[in-house]
Scaffold this motif. Structure first.
Motif, PDB file in Angstrom:
ATOM      1  N   GLY A  25       0.782  -1.224   0.000  1.00 57.27           N
ATOM      2  CA  GLY A  25       0.000   0.000   0.000  1.00 57.27           C
ATOM      3  C   GLY A  25       0.816   1.277   0.000  1.00 57.27           C
ATOM      4  O   GLY A  25       0.253   2.362   0.110  1.00 57.27           O
ATOM      5  N   GLY A  26       2.114   1.164  -0.143  1.00 53.04           N
ATOM      6  CA  GLY A  26       2.972   2.350  -0.185  1.00 53.04           C
ATOM      7  C   GLY A  26       3.079   2.904  -1.594  1.00 53.04           C
ATOM      8  O   GLY A  26       2.533   2.339  -2.547  1.00 53.04           O
ATOM      9  N   PRO A  27       3.808   4.001  -1.742  1.00 51.84           N
ATOM     10  CA  PRO A  27       4.024   4.554  -3.082  1.00 51.84           C
ATOM     11  C   PRO A  27       4.861   3.599  -3.937  1.00 51.84           C
ATOM     12  O   PRO A  27       5.808   2.995  -3.437  1.00 51.84           O
ATOM     13  N   PRO A  28       4.532   3.450  -5.214  1.00 50.96           N
ATOM     14  CA  PRO A  28       5.324   2.579  -6.085  1.00 50.96           C
ATOM     15  C   PRO A  28       6.797   2.974  -6.071  1.00 50.96           C
ATOM     16  O   PRO A  28       7.138   4.157  -6.133  1.00 50.96           O
ATOM     17  N   GLY A  29       7.654   1.974  -5.940  1.00 51.31           N
ATOM     18  CA  GLY A  29       9.092   2.198  -5.902  1.00 51.31           C
ATOM     19  C   GLY A  29       9.633   2.447  -4.503  1.00 51.31           C
ATOM     20  O   GLY A  29      10.847   2.518  -4.324  1.00 51.31           O
ATOM     21  N   SER A  30       8.749   2.574  -3.519  1.00 50.07           N
ATOM     22  CA  SER A  30       9.241   2.780  -2.151  1.00 50.07           C
ATOM     23  C   SER A  30       9.884   1.492  -1.650  1.00 50.07           C
ATOM     24  O   SER A  30       9.515   0.387  -2.055  1.00 50.07           O
ATOM     25  N   VAL A  31      10.865   1.657  -0.774  1.00 49.84           N
ATOM     26  CA  VAL A  31      11.658   0.533  -0.281  1.00 49.84           C
ATOM     27  C   VAL A  31      11.484   0.427   1.232  1.00 49.84           C
ATOM     28  O   VAL A  31      11.556   1.429   1.942  1.00 49.84           O
ATOM     29  N   ARG A  32      11.250  -0.793   1.678  1.00 55.82           N
ATOM     30  CA  ARG A  32      11.162  -1.073   3.116  1.00 55.82           C
ATOM     31  C   ARG A  32      12.251  -2.092   3.450  1.00 55.82           C
ATOM     32  O   ARG A  32      12.407  -3.088   2.745  1.00 55.82           O
ATOM     33  N   SER A  33      12.961  -1.834   4.518  1.00 59.46           N
ATOM     34  CA  SER A  33      14.000  -2.747   4.966  1.00 59.46           C
ATOM     35  C   SER A  33      13.804  -2.973   6.465  1.00 59.46           C
ATOM     36  O   SER A  33      13.685  -2.015   7.228  1.00 59.46           O
ATOM     37  N   TYR A  34      13.744  -4.240   6.853  1.00 61.53           N
ATOM     38  CA  TYR A  34      13.507  -4.562   8.257  1.00 61.53           C
ATOM     39  C   TYR A  34      14.035  -5.957   8.559  1.00 61.53           C
ATOM     40  O   TYR A  34      14.395  -6.705   7.653  1.00 61.53           O
ATOM     41  N   ARG A  35      14.073  -6.298   9.823  1.00 66.67           N
ATOM     42  CA  ARG A  35      14.475  -7.643  10.240  1.00 66.67           C
ATOM     43  C   ARG A  35      13.217  -8.478  10.497  1.00 66.67           C
ATOM     44  O   ARG A  35      12.264  -7.988  11.079  1.00 66.67           O
ATOM     45  N   TRP A  36      13.257  -9.711  10.050  1.00 65.24           N
ATOM     46  CA  TRP A  36      12.151 -10.642  10.252  1.00 65.24           C
ATOM     47  C   TRP A  36      12.009 -10.886  11.745  1.00 65.24           C
ATOM     48  O   TRP A  36      12.991 -11.128  12.452  1.00 65.24           O
ATOM     49  N   ASP A  37      10.793 -10.851  12.244  1.00 60.86           N
ATOM     50  CA  ASP A  37      10.560 -10.930  13.685  1.00 60.86           C
ATOM     51  C   ASP A  37      10.511 -12.355  14.242  1.00 60.86           C
ATOM     52  O   ASP A  37      10.565 -12.541  15.449  1.00 60.86           O
ATOM     53  N   HIS A  38      10.405 -13.358  13.405  1.00 63.78           N
ATOM     54  CA  HIS A  38      10.315 -14.756  13.837  1.00 63.78           C
ATOM     55  C   HIS A  38       9.190 -14.967  14.852  1.00 63.78           C
ATOM     56  O   HIS A  38       9.255 -15.883  15.675  1.00 63.78           O
ATOM     57  N   ALA A  39       8.168 -14.114  14.810  1.00 59.34           N
ATOM     58  CA  ALA A  39       7.042 -14.252  15.736  1.00 59.34           C
ATOM     59  C   ALA A  39       6.297 -15.545  15.439  1.00 59.34           C
ATOM     60  O   ALA A  39       6.132 -15.926  14.273  1.00 59.34           O
ATOM     61  N   PRO A  40       5.849 -16.227  16.477  1.00 58.63           N
ATOM     62  CA  PRO A  40       5.082 -17.462  16.239  1.00 58.63           C
ATOM     63  C   PRO A  40       3.835 -17.177  15.405  1.00 58.63           C
ATOM     64  O   PRO A  40       3.168 -16.164  15.600  1.00 58.63           O
ATOM     65  N   ARG A  41       3.550 -18.048  14.489  1.00 54.61           N
ATOM     66  CA  ARG A  41       2.363 -17.944  13.656  1.00 54.61           C
ATOM     67  C   ARG A  41       1.345 -18.973  14.128  1.00 54.61           C
ATOM     68  O   ARG A  41       1.709 -20.018  14.664  1.00 54.61           O
ATOM     69  N   THR A  42       0.086 -18.684  13.889  1.00 53.48           N
ATOM     70  CA  THR A  42      -0.951 -19.634  14.281  1.00 53.48           C
ATOM     71  C   THR A  42      -0.890 -20.857  13.367  1.00 53.48           C
ATOM     72  O   THR A  42      -0.377 -20.799  12.242  1.00 53.48           O
ATOM     73  N   THR A  43      -1.445 -21.945  13.845  1.00 55.39           N
ATOM     74  CA  THR A  43      -1.517 -23.163  13.040  1.00 55.39           C
ATOM     75  C   THR A  43      -2.273 -22.897  11.747  1.00 55.39           C
ATOM     76  O   THR A  43      -1.868 -23.366  10.675  1.00 55.39           O
ATOM     77  N   ASP A  44      -3.342 -22.108  11.816  1.00 58.63           N
ATOM     78  CA  ASP A  44      -4.120 -21.787  10.610  1.00 58.63           C
ATOM     79  C   ASP A  44      -3.283 -20.988   9.620  1.00 58.63           C
ATOM     80  O   ASP A  44      -3.349 -21.238   8.411  1.00 58.63           O
ATOM     81  N   GLU A  45      -2.515 -20.020  10.098  1.00 58.61           N
ATOM     82  CA  GLU A  45      -1.685 -19.228   9.186  1.00 58.61           C
ATOM     83  C   GLU A  45      -0.609 -20.095   8.549  1.00 58.61           C
ATOM     84  O   GLU A  45      -0.365 -20.005   7.340  1.00 58.61           O
ATOM     85  N   ILE A  46       0.012 -20.945   9.332  1.00 59.28           N
ATOM     86  CA  ILE A  46       1.037 -21.839   8.771  1.00 59.28           C
ATOM     87  C   ILE A  46       0.416 -22.759   7.733  1.00 59.28           C
ATOM     88  O   ILE A  46       0.950 -22.919   6.625  1.00 59.28           O
ATOM     89  N   GLN A  47      -0.735 -23.350   8.052  1.00 60.21           N
ATOM     90  CA  GLN A  47      -1.405 -24.249   7.111  1.00 60.21           C
ATOM     91  C   GLN A  47      -1.785 -23.519   5.827  1.00 60.21           C
ATOM     92  O   GLN A  47      -1.635 -24.058   4.727  1.00 60.21           O
ATOM     93  N   GLU A  48      -2.268 -22.285   5.958  1.00 61.43           N
ATOM     94  CA  GLU A  48      -2.626 -21.501   4.773  1.00 61.43           C
ATOM     95  C   GLU A  48      -1.413 -21.265   3.884  1.00 61.43           C
ATOM     96  O   GLU A  48      -1.478 -21.433   2.665  1.00 61.43           O
ATOM     97  N   ARG A  49      -0.287 -20.902   4.491  1.00 58.44           N
ATOM     98  CA  ARG A  49       0.927 -20.627   3.715  1.00 58.44           C
ATOM     99  C   ARG A  49       1.512 -21.897   3.106  1.00 58.44           C
ATOM    100  O   ARG A  49       1.991 -21.869   1.973  1.00 58.44           O
ATOM    101  N   VAL A  50       1.462 -22.997   3.828  1.00 61.22           N
ATOM    102  CA  VAL A  50       1.932 -24.268   3.255  1.00 61.22           C
ATOM    103  C   VAL A  50       1.040 -24.657   2.084  1.00 61.22           C
ATOM    104  O   VAL A  50       1.533 -25.084   1.030  1.00 61.22           O
ATOM    105  N   SER A  51      -0.268 -24.488   2.229  1.00 62.82           N
ATOM    106  CA  SER A  51      -1.194 -24.781   1.130  1.00 62.82           C
ATOM    107  C   SER A  51      -0.890 -23.914  -0.084  1.00 62.82           C
ATOM    108  O   SER A  51      -0.893 -24.401  -1.224  1.00 62.82           O
ATOM    109  N   GLU A  52      -0.630 -22.626   0.145  1.00 66.39           N
ATOM    110  CA  GLU A  52      -0.257 -21.735  -0.968  1.00 66.39           C
ATOM    111  C   GLU A  52       0.998 -22.254  -1.665  1.00 66.39           C
ATOM    112  O   GLU A  52       1.069 -22.298  -2.897  1.00 66.39           O
TER     113      GLU A  52
END
Length: 178
Positions: free
Chosen positions: A86-113
């Motif tokens: 949702g940012g302006p086209p060409g904008s750059v974001r740089s950050y560190r991955w938080d390794h926050a625990p994900r729910t079982t549903d979110e993990i299953q959704e991403r594995v299915s994808e």
């Protein structure tokens, strides 16, 4: 043997001898969503010291889990992708991955994808993290896309951002490898 947590893949080593993974994520020939693989092509033109691996991680998250688990663990990873946030086209974001625990549903959704062939940074991060294939020091560089149509040419704002993104990634590689 596959591991199941990030902590199992921690590594020690002398300074200056750190393993760093730089991975581009995206679809080839899908305009601005191709920035990850395109940057990998550019970075591969530079000779890198041993331990710095420049990879296209667009084969799908399940494949990439197996690939990374078959290797010695990395000290750091830098992943680059075009991601609509949702940012302006060409904008750059740089950050560190938080390794926050994900729910079982979110993990299953991403594995299915991943199993149906969806290639995306969020899917890759969730799946790799769940299976312990990411190092604790995982850095993300995202570029906001403008165009997602078929084609090999980047939009003007994303194309203009590429030199700065490449410098940012090179700086992050130097920092992570030190």
């Amino acid at each position: 043997m596959p591991v199941n947590s990030t902590s199992d893949r921690t590594v020690d080593g002398p300074p200056g001898n750190r393993r760093v993974l730089v991975g581009g994520v995206g679809y080839t020939n899908l305009r601005d969503l191709s920035v990850g693989p395109l940057l990998v092509e550019r970075l591969r033109l530079t000779p890198w010291p041993p331990g710095v691996d420049i990879e296209d991680l667009s084969a799908g998250a399940v494949h990439e889990v197996h690939l990374l688990q078959s290797r010695s663990p990395y000290h750091a990873a830098i992943l680059i992708s075009g991601v609509r946030r949702g940012g302006p086209p060409g904008s750059v974001r740089s950050y560190r991955w938080d390794h926050a625990p994900r729910t079982t549903d979110e993990i299953q959704e991403r594995v299915s994808e991943a199993l149906v062939g969806i290639i995306g940074l969020d899917t890759l991060l969730t799946v790799l993290d769940h299976f312990g294939a990411l190092p604790a020091d995982t850095r993300i560089v995202e570029i906001e896309p403008r165009d997602e149509d078929w084609g090999g040419e980047l939009s003007a704002p994303v194309g203009a951002a590429m030199a700065g993104v490449e410098r940012l990634v090179r700086d992050q590689i130097a920092e992570a490898a030190a």
